[in-house]
Design a protein around this motif. Structure first.
Motif, PDB file in Angstrom:
ATOM      1  N   VAL A 158     -24.968   7.231  -5.212  1.00  0.00           N
ATOM      2  CA  VAL A 158     -24.854   6.050  -4.354  1.00  0.00           C
ATOM      3  C   VAL A 158     -23.707   6.247  -3.376  1.00  0.00           C
ATOM      4  O   VAL A 158     -22.660   6.811  -3.720  1.00  0.00           O
ATOM      5  N   VAL A 159     -23.897   5.773  -2.147  1.00  0.00           N
ATOM      6  CA  VAL A 159     -22.849   5.738  -1.137  1.00  0.00           C
ATOM      7  C   VAL A 159     -22.549   4.277  -0.828  1.00  0.00           C
ATOM      8  O   VAL A 159     -23.447   3.426  -0.902  1.00  0.00           O
ATOM      9  N   ALA A 160     -21.273   3.949  -0.522  1.00  0.00           N
ATOM     10  CA  ALA A 160     -20.886   2.556  -0.315  1.00  0.00           C
ATOM     11  C   ALA A 160     -20.030   2.403   0.929  1.00  0.00           C
ATOM     12  O   ALA A 160     -19.343   3.345   1.361  1.00  0.00           O
ATOM     13  N   TRP A 161     -20.086   1.200   1.514  1.00  0.00           N
ATOM     14  CA  TRP A 161     -19.220   0.829   2.634  1.00  0.00           C
ATOM     15  C   TRP A 161     -18.579  -0.507   2.338  1.00  0.00           C
ATOM     16  O   TRP A 161     -19.259  -1.475   1.987  1.00  0.00           O
ATOM     17  N   ILE A 162     -17.249  -0.554   2.457  1.00  0.00           N
ATOM     18  CA  ILE A 162     -16.482  -1.789   2.285  1.00  0.00           C
ATOM     19  C   ILE A 162     -16.233  -2.380   3.666  1.00  0.00           C
ATOM     20  O   ILE A 162     -15.576  -1.767   4.516  1.00  0.00           O
ATOM     21  N   GLY A 163     -16.754  -3.565   3.914  1.00  0.00           N
ATOM     22  CA  GLY A 163     -16.649  -4.192   5.220  1.00  0.00           C
ATOM     23  C   GLY A 163     -15.351  -4.947   5.424  1.00  0.00           C
ATOM     24  O   GLY A 163     -14.427  -4.879   4.601  1.00  0.00           O
ATOM     25  N   PRO A 164     -15.224  -5.690   6.527  1.00  0.00           N
ATOM     26  CA  PRO A 164     -13.993  -6.415   6.854  1.00  0.00           C
ATOM     27  C   PRO A 164     -13.614  -7.420   5.775  1.00  0.00           C
ATOM     28  O   PRO A 164     -14.451  -8.197   5.291  1.00  0.00           O
ATOM     29  N   ALA A 165     -12.337  -7.409   5.404  1.00  0.00           N
ATOM     30  CA  ALA A 165     -11.830  -8.296   4.345  1.00  0.00           C
ATOM     31  C   ALA A 165     -10.328  -8.460   4.528  1.00  0.00           C
ATOM     32  O   ALA A 165      -9.711  -7.808   5.378  1.00  0.00           O
ATOM     33  N   ALA A 166      -9.730  -9.325   3.725  1.00  0.00           N
ATOM     34  CA  ALA A 166      -8.285  -9.509   3.764  1.00  0.00           C
ATOM     35  C   ALA A 166      -7.599  -8.176   3.501  1.00  0.00           C
ATOM     36  O   ALA A 166      -7.847  -7.529   2.488  1.00  0.00           O
ATOM     37  N   GLY A 167      -6.724  -7.762   4.418  1.00  0.00           N
ATOM     38  CA  GLY A 167      -6.130  -6.438   4.343  1.00  0.00           C
ATOM     39  C   GLY A 167      -4.845  -6.388   3.538  1.00  0.00           C
ATOM     40  O   GLY A 167      -4.196  -7.416   3.285  1.00  0.00           O
ATOM     41  N   PRO A 168      -4.436  -5.189   3.131  1.00  0.00           N
ATOM     42  CA  PRO A 168      -3.285  -5.023   2.245  1.00  0.00           C
ATOM     43  C   PRO A 168      -1.940  -5.381   2.873  1.00  0.00           C
ATOM     44  O   PRO A 168      -0.960  -5.562   2.151  1.00  0.00           O
ATOM     45  N   ALA A 169      -1.879  -5.518   4.188  1.00  0.00           N
ATOM     46  CA  ALA A 169      -0.629  -5.906   4.841  1.00  0.00           C
ATOM     47  C   ALA A 169      -0.482  -7.415   4.982  1.00  0.00           C
ATOM     48  O   ALA A 169       0.585  -7.901   5.368  1.00  0.00           O
ATOM     49  N   ARG A 170      -1.539  -8.178   4.646  1.00  0.00           N
ATOM     50  CA  ARG A 170      -1.526  -9.622   4.908  1.00  0.00           C
ATOM     51  C   ARG A 170      -1.918 -10.483   3.710  1.00  0.00           C
ATOM     52  O   ARG A 170      -1.705 -11.689   3.735  1.00  0.00           O
ATOM     53  N   TYR A 171      -2.484  -9.870   2.664  1.00  0.00           N
ATOM     54  CA  TYR A 171      -3.072 -10.676   1.586  1.00  0.00           C
ATOM     55  C   TYR A 171      -2.098 -10.786   0.409  1.00  0.00           C
ATOM     56  O   TYR A 171      -2.055  -9.933  -0.467  1.00  0.00           O
ATOM     57  N   GLU A 172      -1.294 -11.855   0.406  1.00  0.00           N
ATOM     58  CA  GLU A 172      -0.318 -12.057  -0.666  1.00  0.00           C
ATOM     59  C   GLU A 172      -0.936 -12.854  -1.810  1.00  0.00           C
ATOM     60  O   GLU A 172      -1.634 -13.843  -1.594  1.00  0.00           O
ATOM     61  N   VAL A 173      -0.652 -12.420  -3.034  1.00  0.00           N
ATOM     62  CA  VAL A 173      -1.183 -13.075  -4.230  1.00  0.00           C
ATOM     63  C   VAL A 173      -0.047 -13.298  -5.229  1.00  0.00           C
ATOM     64  O   VAL A 173       1.038 -12.722  -5.107  1.00  0.00           O
ATOM     65  N   GLY A 174      -0.346 -14.115  -6.228  1.00  0.00           N
ATOM     66  CA  GLY A 174       0.632 -14.420  -7.259  1.00  0.00           C
ATOM     67  C   GLY A 174       0.415 -13.637  -8.534  1.00  0.00           C
ATOM     68  O   GLY A 174      -0.434 -12.741  -8.621  1.00  0.00           O
ATOM     69  N   LYS A 175       1.190 -14.023  -9.555  1.00  0.00           N
ATOM     70  CA  LYS A 175       1.196 -13.291 -10.823  1.00  0.00           C
ATOM     71  C   LYS A 175      -0.154 -13.352 -11.527  1.00  0.00           C
ATOM     72  O   LYS A 175      -0.537 -12.422 -12.241  1.00  0.00           O
ATOM     73  N   ASP A 176      -0.890 -14.454 -11.342  1.00  0.00           N
ATOM     74  CA  ASP A 176      -2.183 -14.580 -12.004  1.00  0.00           C
ATOM     75  C   ASP A 176      -3.144 -13.490 -11.550  1.00  0.00           C
ATOM     76  O   ASP A 176      -3.854 -12.879 -12.365  1.00  0.00           O
ATOM     77  N   VAL A 177      -3.147 -13.207 -10.260  1.00  0.00           N
ATOM     78  CA  VAL A 177      -4.034 -12.179  -9.730  1.00  0.00           C
ATOM     79  C   VAL A 177      -3.551 -10.789 -10.160  1.00  0.00           C
ATOM     80  O   VAL A 177      -4.344  -9.957 -10.606  1.00  0.00           O
ATOM     81  N   PHE A 178      -2.247 -10.555 -10.024  1.00  0.00           N
ATOM     82  CA  PHE A 178      -1.684  -9.267 -10.453  1.00  0.00           C
ATOM     83  C   PHE A 178      -2.020  -8.992 -11.918  1.00  0.00           C
ATOM     84  O   PHE A 178      -2.502  -7.907 -12.270  1.00  0.00           O
ATOM     85  N   ASP A 179      -1.810  -9.974 -12.769  1.00  0.00           N
ATOM     86  CA  ASP A 179      -1.994  -9.772 -14.209  1.00  0.00           C
ATOM     87  C   ASP A 179      -3.450  -9.497 -14.574  1.00  0.00           C
ATOM     88  O   ASP A 179      -3.729  -8.672 -15.449  1.00  0.00           O
ATOM     89  N   VAL A 180      -4.392 -10.177 -13.914  1.00  0.00           N
ATOM     90  CA  VAL A 180      -5.788 -10.015 -14.308  1.00  0.00           C
ATOM     91  C   VAL A 180      -6.296  -8.610 -14.008  1.00  0.00           C
ATOM     92  O   VAL A 180      -7.122  -8.064 -14.747  1.00  0.00           O
ATOM     93  N   PHE A 181      -5.777  -7.986 -12.956  1.00  0.00           N
ATOM     94  CA  PHE A 181      -6.187  -6.614 -12.639  1.00  0.00           C
ATOM     95  C   PHE A 181      -5.442  -5.596 -13.488  1.00  0.00           C
ATOM     96  O   PHE A 181      -6.049  -4.651 -14.010  1.00  0.00           O
ATOM     97  N   VAL A 182      -4.150  -5.773 -13.652  1.00  0.00           N
ATOM     98  CA  VAL A 182      -3.349  -4.784 -14.378  1.00  0.00           C
ATOM     99  C   VAL A 182      -3.641  -4.826 -15.873  1.00  0.00           C
ATOM    100  O   VAL A 182      -3.558  -3.798 -16.553  1.00  0.00           O
ATOM    101  N   SER A 183      -4.017  -5.983 -16.393  1.00  0.00           N
ATOM    102  CA  SER A 183      -4.380  -6.054 -17.813  1.00  0.00           C
ATOM    103  C   SER A 183      -5.653  -5.276 -18.102  1.00  0.00           C
ATOM    104  O   SER A 183      -5.863  -4.776 -19.212  1.00  0.00           O
ATOM    105  N   HIS A 184      -6.505  -5.155 -17.102  1.00  0.00           N
ATOM    106  CA  HIS A 184      -7.743  -4.381 -17.246  1.00  0.00           C
ATOM    107  C   HIS A 184      -7.501  -2.901 -17.021  1.00  0.00           C
ATOM    108  O   HIS A 184      -8.139  -2.049 -17.656  1.00  0.00           O
ATOM    109  N   ASP A 185      -6.573  -2.592 -16.101  1.00  0.00           N
ATOM    110  CA  ASP A 185      -6.324  -1.206 -15.690  1.00  0.00           C
ATOM    111  C   ASP A 185      -4.868  -1.098 -15.263  1.00  0.00           C
ATOM    112  O   ASP A 185      -4.511  -1.551 -14.172  1.00  0.00           O
ATOM    113  N   ALA A 186      -4.018  -0.511 -16.099  1.00  0.00           N
ATOM    114  CA  ALA A 186      -2.585  -0.431 -15.787  1.00  0.00           C
ATOM    115  C   ALA A 186      -2.337   0.278 -14.465  1.00  0.00           C
ATOM    116  O   ALA A 186      -1.398  -0.055 -13.728  1.00  0.00           O
ATOM    117  N   GLY A 187      -3.193   1.245 -14.116  1.00  0.00           N
ATOM    118  CA  GLY A 187      -3.031   1.971 -12.864  1.00  0.00           C
ATOM    119  C   GLY A 187      -3.278   1.127 -11.635  1.00  0.00           C
ATOM    120  O   GLY A 187      -2.891   1.525 -10.525  1.00  0.00           O
TER     121      GLY A 187
END
Length: 256
Positions: A158-187
């Protein structure tokens, strides 16, 4: 010829596979703050006039030269994937789901976003396409993995394309978002840049790539992720930036 205002998918698409994301200007009839080519938000209490959204969607079909009416969804930040094998019925209610997959040429898939990730998938042999809506809730719960699971094509093919979305220089999140991803994958912590106490800038495209690769995709087969909806108000709607906002659409289909 596609005369709709769009960003074409920048990926090595198989022959006969088409994908793009619409722009907010250049067509459409919506008034501010949905000006002008708003293709969604027609069911929200603070949304656009449903009749105008319907008119905008009809114009999209005409300008883009689509082979059939798109399948639109009522998206709920879930992980449900719907397989469709026939063109959309204009009289049918829009189903609740956050991704679509088809193996039928001429069937058009549509995903609405205004900061969330739109991700298009295609079998390298051109026999199957899919499109997924993945904001951070759906991404963290496995929306992209669920889409690959629903495809009949192995992830490595399979080949994939990720379209326009909130970018890494502008999309600030809180601890709830950080924790939900890092708890699944420390990396996944590498996809977050600290800004202030318990806040980070999140790289949604990078998080998506990690999950797609973990599910079996080849890293070199994942493209896009470099267009930020928040940073480009003239081209894209952004809920994070504007609050009340229209929706751009990402479409994919196989030529009949």
């Amino acid at each position: 010829m596609n005369r709709a205002p769009v960003v074409p998918a920048d990926w090595p698409a198989p022959a006969g596979v088409h994908a793009f994301t619409t722009l907010r200007q250049g067509a459409g009839f919506s008034a501010a703050p949905f000006d002008t080519f708003n293709l969604g938000n027609k069911y929200a209490a603070d949304g656009d006039d449903p009749a105008v959204v319907t008119r905008n969607r009809a114009q999209l079909v005409e300008l883009a030269g689509l082979p059939s009416l798109p399948h639109w969804l009522k998206q709920v930040h879930g992980i449900d994937v719907l397989r469709v094998d026939a063109p959309a019925d204009p009289e049918a209610a829009e189903p609740v789901a956050d991704a679509l997959v088809t193996s039928t040429p001429g069937v058009v898939l549509a995903i609405l976003t205004a900061d969330c990730l739109p991700v298009v998938f295609a079998a390298k042999d051109g026999r199957e396409v899919a499109a997924a809506h993945a904001g951070w809730p759906g991404l963290s719960r496995g929306m992209l993995e669920a889409t690959l699971n629903a495809m009949r094509t192995p992830a490595v093919d399979v080949v994939a394309w990720i379209g326009p979305a909130a970018g890494p220089a502008r999309y600030e999140v809180g601890k709830d978002v950080f924790d939900v991803f890092v708890s699944h994958d420390a990396g996944a912590a590498a996809c977050f840049a600290p800004t202030r106490q318990d806040h980070w800038l999140a790289d949604l495209p990078a998080l998506a790539r990690r999950r797609l690769v973990a599910r079996g995709m080849v890293p070199a087969d994942i493209h896009g992720g470099d267009l930020c909806t928040i940073s480009e108000p003239a081209r894209f709607f952004s809920h994070r930036r504007d609050g009340r906002s229209g929706r751009i659409a990402t479409l994919a289909w196989m030529q009949p």
